[in-house]
Design a protein around this motif. Structure first.
Motif, PDB file in Angstrom:
ATOM      1  N   UNK A 126       0.773  -0.984  -0.152  1.00 26.08           N
ATOM      2  CA  UNK A 126       0.004   0.200  -0.073  1.00 26.08           C
ATOM      3  C   UNK A 126       0.788   1.325   0.166  1.00 26.08           C
ATOM      4  N   UNK A 127       0.613   2.361  -0.865  1.00 19.03           N
ATOM      5  CA  UNK A 127       1.424   3.610  -1.052  1.00 19.03           C
ATOM      6  C   UNK A 127       0.408   4.503  -1.121  1.00 19.03           C
ATOM      7  N   UNK A 128       1.057   5.710  -0.886  1.00 20.63           N
ATOM      8  CA  UNK A 128       0.126   6.926  -0.854  1.00 20.63           C
ATOM      9  C   UNK A 128       0.735   7.726  -2.241  1.00 20.63           C
ATOM     10  N   UNK A 129      -0.226   8.166  -3.179  1.00 21.77           N
ATOM     11  CA  UNK A 129       0.035   8.732  -4.317  1.00 21.77           C
ATOM     12  C   UNK A 129      -0.776   9.861  -4.598  1.00 21.77           C
ATOM     13  N   UNK A 130      -0.433  11.157  -4.470  1.00 25.81           N
ATOM     14  CA  UNK A 130      -1.223  12.261  -4.884  1.00 25.81           C
ATOM     15  C   UNK A 130      -2.460  12.229  -4.036  1.00 25.81           C
ATOM     16  N   UNK A 131      -1.997  11.957  -2.657  1.00 23.62           N
ATOM     17  CA  UNK A 131      -3.173  12.029  -1.713  1.00 23.62           C
ATOM     18  C   UNK A 131      -4.178  11.134  -1.572  1.00 23.62           C
ATOM     19  N   UNK A 166      -7.080   1.117  -7.017  1.00 23.32           N
ATOM     20  CA  UNK A 166      -7.216   2.452  -6.235  1.00 23.32           C
ATOM     21  C   UNK A 166      -8.177   2.264  -5.111  1.00 23.32           C
ATOM     22  N   UNK A 167      -7.799   2.806  -4.036  1.00 23.36           N
ATOM     23  CA  UNK A 167      -8.846   2.856  -2.835  1.00 23.36           C
ATOM     24  C   UNK A 167      -9.396   4.383  -2.609  1.00 23.36           C
TER      25      UNK A 167
END
Length: 230
Positions: A156-161, A219-220
């Motif tokens: 799991x990663x954060x990308x553009x919020x 995408x979550x």
């Protein structure tokens, strides 16, 4: 062959170590530290640390390159074989037969696969106790763990919020390449069922397959209902 202890160790891997293991599996041949570094973008010392941990857990094997030139041979690493090859061929054949049937004989195979995935996702997630109140972060972590149990090397990663789940080392890669509308829809439904069962305010309605040859991205998004419609 990976032992029961090795399978337990696989379930406990952190994100970076899963990525390193995913690189070894994708390579399908012994590779050295520098090649792993180039593929995962981590520092060489960090990669060595994770490789040593994978070897200790029985998930990777250490060796030395065949070298005809003068000099010390480089240390190489390869993923350990998870199952007997004959078992893998049998499951692969069964997967191809079943997905082929769904793709050709079922009306709207993608929707049918999503529904099946949701049912199994709810089962695999396990309903939280009444006192357990998972937030979006906790639910995402649980999904990542369950995907690892299935055979992915997820992160799991954060990308553009926004939160993305990077799904590497698809356990049904060859089948998905032939019938992505069935297999990828099944995996999307699986994640939807897992998230719905946790009751957390997060859902996924989009899985982008084969962003790279061995990478799919889910995408979550935040949502108060956790319900999904076809």
């Amino acid at each position: 062959m990976v032992s029961r202890t090795g399978n337990n160790a696989l379930q406990m891997l952190g994100g970076s170590r899963r990525r390193v293991l995913g690189v070894l599996r994708e390579a399908r041949r012994p590779i050295d530290v520098q090649e792993v570094v180039q593929r995962v973008g981590l520092h060489a010392n960090t990669v060595r640390f994770h490789l040593d941990g994978l070897v200790e857990a029985g998930l990777a094997k250490r060796g030395a390159e065949d070298r005809t030139r003068p000099g010390r041979p480089r240390t190489t690493y390869a993923a350990a074989v998870l199952d007997d090859p004959s078992d893998q061929r049998g499951y692969r054949l069964l997967a191809n037969m079943l997905t082929g049937y769904v793709a050709t004989e079922v009306k709207d195979p993608a929707a049918a696969a999503r529904r099946t995935g949701r049912d199994w996702g709810r089962y695999l997630a396990g309903r939280p106790t009444p006192a357990q109140n998972l937030d979006a972060h906790g639910a995402t972590e649980q999904v990542v763990r369950r995907l690892a149990d299935v055979g992915f090397a997820p992160e799991a990663v954060e990308h553009d919020g926004a939160t993305q789940v990077l799904m590497r080392h698809c356990p049904f890669l060859e089948t998905a390449e032939r019938h992505s509308n069935v297999v990828c829809s099944l995996h999307l439904g699986l994640m939807q069922g897992m998230l719905a069962e946790t009751g957390a305010p997060v859902h996924t309605d989009r899985l982008e397959p084969f962003v790279e040859p061995s990478l799919c991205i889910a995408y979550l998004a935040m949502d108060g209902t956790g319900k999904h419609d076809d």
